[in-house]
Design a protein around this motif. Structure first.
Motif, short mmCIF file in Angstrom:
data_model
loop_
_atom_site.label_atom_id
_atom_site.label_comp_id
_atom_site.label_asym_id
_atom_site.label_seq_id
_atom_site.Cartn_x
_atom_site.Cartn_y
_atom_site.Cartn_z
N SER A 14 -1.79 -9.89 -6.93
CA SER A 14 -2.27 -9.31 -6.66
C SER A 14 -3.20 -9.75 -5.06
O SER A 14 -3.28 -10.68 -4.60
N ARG A 15 -3.18 -8.67 -4.14
CA ARG A 15 -4.08 -8.46 -2.63
C ARG A 15 -5.82 -9.60 -2.88
O ARG A 15 -6.02 -10.72 -2.06
N ASP A 16 -6.14 -9.67 -4.26
CA ASP A 16 -7.55 -10.93 -4.44
C ASP A 16 -6.72 -12.41 -3.91
O ASP A 16 -7.41 -13.01 -3.26
N ARG A 17 -5.83 -12.11 -5.23
CA ARG A 17 -5.24 -13.74 -5.16
C ARG A 17 -4.65 -14.27 -4.20
O ARG A 17 -4.85 -15.20 -3.27
N LEU A 18 -3.90 -13.24 -3.35
CA LEU A 18 -3.17 -13.96 -2.12
C LEU A 18 -4.79 -14.18 -1.12
O LEU A 18 -4.19 -14.78 -0.26
N TYR A 91 -3.82 -18.14 24.90
CA TYR A 91 -4.57 -17.53 23.53
C TYR A 91 -3.31 -16.78 22.92
O TYR A 91 -3.56 -16.15 23.79
N GLN A 92 -3.00 -17.30 21.80
CA GLN A 92 -1.84 -15.92 21.14
C GLN A 92 -3.25 -15.30 19.78
O GLN A 92 -4.31 -16.22 20.07
N THR A 93 -2.62 -14.01 19.41
CA THR A 93 -3.63 -13.84 18.17
C THR A 93 -2.78 -13.41 16.76
O THR A 93 -1.14 -13.12 17.07
N VAL A 94 -3.12 -14.48 16.35
CA VAL A 94 -2.52 -14.29 14.89
C VAL A 94 -2.99 -13.29 13.72
O VAL A 94 -4.17 -13.53 13.24
N SER A 95 -2.35 -12.34 13.41
CA SER A 95 -2.69 -11.39 12.48
C SER A 95 -1.74 -11.82 10.30
O SER A 95 -0.78 -12.11 10.71
N TYR A 96 -3.14 -11.52 9.17
CA TYR A 96 -2.45 -11.57 8.65
C TYR A 96 -2.89 -10.30 7.65
O TYR A 96 -4.22 -10.25 7.71
N LEU A 97 -1.84 -9.85 7.54
CA LEU A 97 -2.24 -8.23 7.08
C LEU A 97 -1.48 -7.80 4.49
O LEU A 97 -0.30 -8.77 4.91
N LEU A 98 -2.52 -7.77 4.57
CA LEU A 98 -2.37 -7.76 2.87
C LEU A 98 -2.23 -6.03 2.80
O LEU A 98 -2.98 -5.49 3.27
N ALA A 99 -0.91 -5.82 1.81
CA ALA A 99 -1.02 -4.84 1.57
C ALA A 99 -0.33 -3.82 0.32
O ALA A 99 0.85 -5.51 -0.50
N ASP A 100 -0.76 -3.60 -0.16
CA ASP A 100 0.11 -3.05 -1.99
C ASP A 100 1.20 -2.58 -1.86
O ASP A 100 1.35 -2.69 -0.84
N ASP A 101 1.96 -3.33 -2.66
CA ASP A 101 3.37 -3.71 -2.31
C ASP A 101 3.45 -3.69 -3.86
O ASP A 101 4.18 -4.14 -4.64
N ALA A 102 4.78 -2.64 -4.57
CA ALA A 102 4.66 -2.39 -6.09
C ALA A 102 4.28 -2.83 -7.21
O ALA A 102 2.67 -2.15 -7.11
N ASP A 103 4.13 -3.69 -7.37
CA ASP A 103 3.89 -4.70 -8.73
C ASP A 103 3.40 -5.93 -7.55
O ASP A 103 2.44 -7.08 -8.68
N GLY A 104 3.23 -6.02 -6.82
CA GLY A 104 2.57 -7.07 -6.13
C GLY A 104 2.26 -6.92 -4.97
O GLY A 104 1.61 -5.78 -4.97
N THR A 105 1.57 -7.94 -3.86
CA THR A 105 1.59 -7.77 -2.32
C THR A 105 2.66 -8.08 -1.82
O THR A 105 3.98 -8.77 -1.42
#
Length: 141
Positions: A14-18, A91-105
């Motif tokens: 799940s996104r919460d777990r990630l 400095y650079q910009t690092v982005s971590y993005l989470l999205a629903d994907d089938a049965d996971g993330t």
């Protein structure tokens, strides 16, 4: 001209777990090359990564630019190992993005500000390794 590194992966969690994995210092150390992170995960707070890379100790740093729990974490990022001076242009910009994907993330990491396509490819490969390890850690727990 700057370019962006990118890597993504599907994780059976799940996104919460990630989100928990991306913000828990003990878990981060397991998937981010042994880095120890210090921050409170609040917007505008500093974030510092301590570790060792190829036998050389480092202290990378940045600032939390945006945080939406379970959705995205965006930080500025500077590493003295880059050989660049500690100034805003380095400095650079690092982005971590989470999205629903089938049965996971779907987890996507981008890193803006790469000097050229070769650096973007190298950083994308590094982030790919990080994501493979993150997937193993999260799915194995």
């Amino acid at each position: 001209m700057t370019t962006t590194a990118r890597a993504d992966i599907h994780v059976d969690a799940s996104r919460d777990r990630l989100w928990q994995a991306l913000t828990d210092p003990a878990t981060i150390e397991r998937f981010l090359f042994g880095s120890r992170v210090e921050t409170d995960w609040q917007k505008d707070s500093p974030v510092v990564y301590h570790g060792e890379w190829e036998g050389q100790p480092y202290e990378d740093k940045g600032v939390i630019l945006d945080v939406v729990a379970g959705e995205r974490l965006v930080t500025s990022y500077y590493s003295p190992l880059s050989g660049k001076p500690d100034e805003p242009a380095s400095y650079q910009t690092v982005s971590y993005l989470l999205a629903d994907d089938a049965d996971g993330t779907l987890v996507t990491i981008t890193q803006d500000g790469c000097a050229d396509d070769a650096e973007a490819q190298r950083m994308g490969d590094n982030w790919g390794t990080v994501l493979q390890t993150l997937k193993s850690v999260v799915e194995g727990d």
